[in-house]
Write a protein that holds these residues in place. Sequence first.
Motif, PDB file in Angstrom:
ATOM      1  N   UNK A 167       0.864  -1.188   0.000  1.00 24.25           N
ATOM      2  CA  UNK A 167       0.000   0.000   0.000  1.00 24.25           C
ATOM      3  C   UNK A 167       0.895   1.231   0.000  1.00 24.25           C
ATOM      4  N   UNK A 168       0.514   2.235  -0.758  1.00 20.17           N
ATOM      5  CA  UNK A 168       1.308   3.463  -0.846  1.00 20.17           C
ATOM      6  C   UNK A 168       0.572   4.579  -0.111  1.00 20.17           C
ATOM      7  N   UNK A 169       1.246   5.137   0.898  1.00 26.26           N
ATOM      8  CA  UNK A 169       0.636   6.092   1.812  1.00 26.26           C
ATOM      9  C   UNK A 169       0.909   7.537   1.412  1.00 26.26           C
ATOM     10  N   UNK A 170      -0.078   8.356   1.595  1.00 21.60           N
ATOM     11  CA  UNK A 170       0.072   9.811   1.457  1.00 21.60           C
ATOM     12  C   UNK A 170       0.076  10.397   2.859  1.00 21.60           C
ATOM     13  N   UNK A 171       1.258  10.837   3.306  1.00 20.38           N
ATOM     14  CA  UNK A 171       1.423  11.341   4.665  1.00 20.38           C
ATOM     15  C   UNK A 171       1.608  12.857   4.657  1.00 20.38           C
ATOM     16  N   UNK A 172       1.603  13.447   5.837  1.00 17.18           N
ATOM     17  CA  UNK A 172       1.729  14.902   5.937  1.00 17.18           C
ATOM     18  C   UNK A 172       3.053  15.393   5.362  1.00 17.18           C
ATOM     19  N   UNK A 173       4.119  14.619   5.540  1.00 16.25           N
ATOM     20  CA  UNK A 173       5.434  15.030   5.061  1.00 16.25           C
ATOM     21  C   UNK A 173       5.821  14.363   3.737  1.00 16.25           C
TER      22      UNK A 173
END
Length: 233
Positions: free
Chosen positions: A104-110
């Motif tokens: 899974x590829x995450x979109x994080x704040x940084x």
Amino acid sequence: MHTFYAPDLSGATYTLPEDESKHAVRVLRLGPGEAVELLDGRGGRYTAAVADANPKRCQLRITYQATVPPRPYFTHVAVAPTKNLDRMEWFVEKAVEVGVERLTFLRCARSERRELKLDRLEKIAISALKQSGQAWLPQLDEMTDFKNFVAEVGPDTTFIAHLEEGERTALAQVAGAGPRCCVLIGPEGDFTPEEIKLALSRGIRPVTLGASRLRTETAALAAVFTMHICRET
């Protein structure tokens, strides 16, 4: 024996797509009767013989079929893609070679990369599948917001590998506790304190991959190796 990916294989014959047909006949110079291997990415492993060496529609006749059962454990890595896509492509290739059930590829704040097209990564995963002889192609998920992901995963089998101070357990000590394991790997700037707090509030446990500060793709691959070692020893 040359290997081809055949996700839609069914029946006693299979026709390679035009690009694969051209490669098989013009480049590999396969002729009638020559044997090839087919993988469907769902555990099916086949031996086939070239029936018609047509460079546009190379037809194969199935001569042997076997089913490779899935591993008795499920390995899942959720990782924030790097800005340099080459590094993420390297990770996908190596993870598939080692063996992984889901990425899974995450979109994080940084996160430096906010969007991701899976087409190229899927091709790399297929190539790694053929090269390594794995029978199961992993599930590749689209970019997912961190908060949405942690709200949906099972907290009992999910761990977050962050770099903040505080008590963390070595992944090797907990990864083999059950048949499923998911590890979250953050972007190069790490998860934010708010993201870590959110994950912990959901019951996700903090882990460490060791004393070294690893690059994102290295940490993700280390997590794959660790989960395998915990279950196969």
